[in-house]
Design a protein around this motif. Structure first.
Motif, mmCIF file in Angstrom:
data_model
loop_
_atom_site.group_PDB
_atom_site.id
_atom_site.type_symbol
_atom_site.label_atom_id
_atom_site.label_comp_id
_atom_site.label_asym_id
_atom_site.label_seq_id
_atom_site.Cartn_x
_atom_site.Cartn_y
_atom_site.Cartn_z
ATOM 1 N N LEU A 197 0.774 -1.157 -0.021
ATOM 2 C CA LEU A 197 -0.085 0.106 0.050
ATOM 3 C C LEU A 197 0.945 1.271 0.086
ATOM 4 O O LEU A 197 0.429 2.051 -0.705
ATOM 5 C CB LEU A 197 -0.939 0.087 1.060
ATOM 6 C CG LEU A 197 -1.986 -0.925 1.270
ATOM 7 C CD1 LEU A 197 -2.876 -0.844 2.325
ATOM 8 C CD2 LEU A 197 -2.897 -1.186 -0.141
ATOM 9 N N GLU A 198 1.877 1.376 0.845
ATOM 10 C CA GLU A 198 2.888 2.260 0.624
ATOM 11 C C GLU A 198 3.468 2.457 -0.561
ATOM 12 O O GLU A 198 3.689 3.974 -1.087
ATOM 13 C CB GLU A 198 3.855 2.074 1.922
ATOM 14 C CG GLU A 198 4.981 3.163 2.304
ATOM 15 C CD GLU A 198 5.967 2.841 3.153
ATOM 16 O OE1 GLU A 198 5.798 1.945 3.902
ATOM 17 O OE2 GLU A 198 7.075 3.332 2.922
ATOM 18 N N GLY A 199 3.869 1.225 -1.380
ATOM 19 C CA GLY A 199 4.343 1.558 -2.587
ATOM 20 C C GLY A 199 3.316 2.140 -3.601
ATOM 21 O O GLY A 199 3.699 2.678 -4.325
ATOM 22 N N ILE A 200 2.248 1.841 -3.346
ATOM 23 C CA ILE A 200 1.171 2.244 -4.273
ATOM 24 C C ILE A 200 1.023 3.877 -4.115
ATOM 25 O O ILE A 200 0.781 4.516 -5.118
ATOM 26 C CB ILE A 200 -0.515 1.650 -3.948
ATOM 27 C CG1 ILE A 200 -0.206 0.353 -4.595
ATOM 28 C CG2 ILE A 200 -1.510 2.324 -4.612
ATOM 29 C CD1 ILE A 200 -1.513 -0.722 -4.145
ATOM 30 N N ARG A 201 0.895 4.269 -2.859
ATOM 31 C CA ARG A 201 0.750 5.691 -2.490
ATOM 32 C C ARG A 201 2.181 6.395 -3.070
ATOM 33 O O ARG A 201 1.601 7.464 -3.457
ATOM 34 C CB ARG A 201 0.674 5.875 -0.898
ATOM 35 C CG ARG A 201 -0.383 5.523 -0.370
ATOM 36 C CD ARG A 201 -0.647 6.122 1.073
ATOM 37 N NE ARG A 201 0.076 5.309 2.080
ATOM 38 C CZ ARG A 201 -0.249 4.244 2.742
ATOM 39 N NH1 ARG A 201 -1.463 3.607 2.619
ATOM 40 N NH2 ARG A 201 0.722 3.504 3.387
ATOM 41 N N GLU A 202 3.180 5.891 -3.032
ATOM 42 C CA GLU A 202 4.419 6.522 -3.506
ATOM 43 C C GLU A 202 4.339 6.434 -4.956
ATOM 44 O O GLU A 202 5.289 7.007 -5.657
ATOM 45 C CB GLU A 202 5.601 5.918 -2.641
ATOM 46 C CG GLU A 202 5.568 6.326 -1.199
ATOM 47 C CD GLU A 202 6.744 5.342 -0.719
ATOM 48 O OE1 GLU A 202 7.558 4.724 -1.249
ATOM 49 O OE2 GLU A 202 7.077 5.794 0.620
ATOM 50 N N GLY A 203 3.640 5.931 -5.884
ATOM 51 C CA GLY A 203 3.631 5.691 -7.153
ATOM 52 C C GLY A 203 4.670 4.708 -7.574
ATOM 53 O O GLY A 203 5.205 4.601 -8.829
ATOM 54 N N LYS A 204 5.250 3.983 -6.674
ATOM 55 C CA LYS A 204 6.211 2.852 -7.348
ATOM 56 C C LYS A 204 5.465 1.806 -7.727
ATOM 57 O O LYS A 204 5.788 1.245 -8.698
ATOM 58 C CB LYS A 204 7.043 2.375 -6.015
ATOM 59 C CG LYS A 204 7.893 1.260 -6.053
ATOM 60 C CD LYS A 204 9.129 1.879 -6.247
ATOM 61 C CE LYS A 204 10.172 0.658 -6.675
ATOM 62 N NZ LYS A 204 11.683 1.298 -6.839
#
Ligand SMILES: NC(=O)c1ccc[n+]([C@@H]2O[C@H](COP(=O)([O-])OP(=O)(O)OC[C@H]3O[C@@H](n4cnc5c(N)ncnc54)[C@H](O)[C@@H]3O)[C@@H](O)[C@H]2O)c1
Length: 387
Positions: free
Chosen positions: A239-246
Motif C-alpha cells: 500500500l505504501e508502494g502504491i501511495r508513493e507511485g512505485k
C-alpha cells in the motif's frame, strides 16, 4: 471388489472412472477408500477397514494426517488439478491491471440512464486507457504447476518471461517453454520486470518474502500479482508502494481488511480455482490416485506417506508395509520371507519424515503366518496384502 464412500458430493466425471470392480457404500465403516472435499474428519473414528483417503483439492487441514499415518491409512490430495483455472485468472488479473477495465465498466453502469452514453463514452474513454502486455517483462517467482502454465501462456502473448525457482522440479522444467529466462536470484526479477507474479507455497521461508526491501528494488510502475496467499506479501508495504507511485497496481485473489477497497488494489474474492473444470479435474485425479493405490499399492501424491510406484504387480504376491522410519526394518522384513523360503523379486522402501513404506513383490503368495510375523515387528503400523 473395493468399496468407496463419499463424505462430500464428488463430481460424476470422477466417480465414473471407477470400474465394475468398485461399489459405492453409504457406510464409511464398509469403505476401503474415502473421497472427501471439505468435510472435517478430525472427530471421526477411523474405521479398521479404511485403507486410503483421497481429498479432491489441495488443502488437507480437515484430515488428521498423523493419526491416519499411524493407522497405515494413506491420505492423497490433488496438487495442480486446478492449476489451469488459476492460470487463466492470473492472465485476466494481469490484463485488468494494465487497463482500467473495471473502472470503465463501473463508468458505464453509473451512466446507463444517459441517452447519449455512446458519445459520452468516446470522451471519457481516455481515463480508462492503459498499456499492452506484449513485449513487457513478466517475472514469475515459483515455477510449479501454476507458474509454469502462466510462463508458457505469457510467452504466447509476446511477453519476455523471467522465471525464478531454486527448487524447480524435473517435471516442471520439462513443461516449461525453452524461451523462459531462468534467473538464479530473485533480485533479477525485482530489478528487471514490469509485471511480477508470485506462485510459491506459504512456508516459514516464503512468508512475507515480498516486503519493503524487495519493493524498493522493483521498477517504478511495477504491477504485482498475488494468486498464491496473502501472507506471502507484506501488504502494508505494498500500500505504501502504491501511495508513493512505485507500484501501479496490486492484484490479489485474497480479500482482507488491509487491501479490500484500497486505491490501486484489484481484489478478487478467491476465484482462482472456482471453475467447473477445476472441480472435475480434482475429482478425476483423486479417483485415479485411489484406484492405483487400492489395486497396486502405488502411492502418488500422498501428503502423509512417501511416493512409491512399482507399477502393476506381475508376480504372485505383493505386500505393503507401513512402518516407522527407523533402522533395521528391512532386514527384519526380508528375514520373515527368507525363513519361509519365499523369494523376493522386487522391493522398494521410501520414507517421509517419521514414517516409511515398503513394497515387496514375491514369487509365491505370502502366508497368513508370515503376515502375522511382519505385523508383530515393533514399529510396523500395518501390513497390507495387495495381491
Ligand atoms: N488462488 C487460488 O485459488 C489458488 C488455487 C490453487 C493454488 N493456489 C496457490 O498457488 C501457489 C502455487 O501453487 P502450485 O500448485 O503452483 O504449487 P507447486 O507446489 O506446484 O509449485 C510451487 C513452486 O514454488 C517453488 N518455490 C518454493 N519456495 C520458493 C521460493 N522461495 N522462491 C521461488 N520458488 C519457490 C517450488 O519449488 C515449486 O516449484 C500455492 O501458494 C497455492 O496455495 C492458489
Amino acid at each position: 471388489m473395493f468399496q468407496y464412500h463419499c463424505l462430500n458430493p464428488i463430481a460424476d466425471v470422477g466417480l465414473n472412472k471407477f470400474t465394475a470392480n468398485y461399489k459405492k457404500t453409504e457406510e464409511i465403516g464398509e469403505a476401503d477408500g474415502v473421497l472427501v472435499r471439505s468435510a472435517s474428519m478430525h472427530d471421526m473414528e477411523l474405521p479398521e477397514r479404511l485403507l486410503a483417503v483421497a481429498r479432491a483439492g489441495a488443502g488437507v487441514n480437515n484430515i488428521p494426517l498423523d493419526q491416519c499415518a499411524e493407522k497405515g491409512i494413506v491420505v492423497f490430495n490433488t496438487p495442480g488439478a486446478n492449476a489451469n483455472g488459476v492460470k487463466e485468472l492470473v492472465i485476466a488479473g494481469m490484463l485488468l491491471a494494465c487497463r482500467d477495465i473495471v473502472g470503465g465498466i463501473n463508468w458505464v453502469e453509473a451512466n446507463k440512464a444517459d441517452e447519449n452514453i455512446a458519445k459520452a463514452a468516446e470522451k471519457e474513454k481516455k481515463n480508462f486507457a492503459g498499456t499492452e502486455v506484449q513485449d513487457k517483462r513478466l517475472g514469475i517467482i515459483g515455477l510449479g504447476a501454476i507458474g509454469v502454465k502462466v510462463a508458457n501462456v505469457a510467452k504466447h502473448m509476446g511477453m519476455e518471461v523471467y522465471g525464478f525457482d531454486p527448487y524447480v522440479s524435473v517435471d516442471a522444467a520439462w513443461n516449461l517453454s525453452r524461451d523462459v529466462k531462468h534467473v538464479l536470484n530473485v533480485e533479477e526479477i525485482y530489478e528487471n520486470c514490469d509485471i511480477i507474479t508470485i506462485h510459491v507455497p506459504l512456508l516459514d521461508s516464503t512468508r512475507g518474502m515480498v516486503d519493503k526491501a524487495a519493493i524498493d528494488k522493483m521498477k517504478k510502475g511495477v504491477i504485482l500479482l498475488n494468486f498464491s496467499r496473502d501472507l506471502l506479501i507484506k501488504e502494508e508495504d505494498v500500500l505504501e508502494g502504491i501511495r508513493e507511485g512505485k507500484i501501479r497496481k496490486y492484484v490479489t485473489d485474497f480479500p482482507n481488511p488491509v487491501t479490500a477497497g484500497q486505491e490501486g488494489c484489484i481484489v478478487i474474492p478467491h476465484l482462482g480455482a472456482s471453475t467447473e473444470e477445476s472441480e472435475d479435474n480434482c475429482a478425476k485425479m483423486a479417483v485415479k490416485e485411489l484406484m492405483n493405490y487400492l489395486e497396486n499399492g502405488n502411492i502418488i501424491n500422498s501428503v502423509n506417506y512417501p511416493n512409491c510406484d512399482m507399477g502393476i504387480c506381475s508376480q504372485a504376491g505383493r505386500i505393503a508395509i507401513f512402518h516407522r522410519n527407523i533402522a533395521n526394518m528391512i532386514t527384519k522384513f526380508t528375514a520373515c520371507f527368507g525363513d519361509e523360503g519365499i523369494n523376493i523379486t522386487d522391493m522398494t522402501n521410501k520414507s517421509k519424515g517419521e514414517v516409511a513404506y515398503t513394497m515387496i513383490d514375491l514369487e509365491s503368495p505370502a502366508t497368513e503366518d508370515m503376515i502375522g510375523k511382519l505385523q508383530s515387528i515393533p514399529g510396523v503400523f500395518r501390513v497390507r496384502v495387495v495381491k
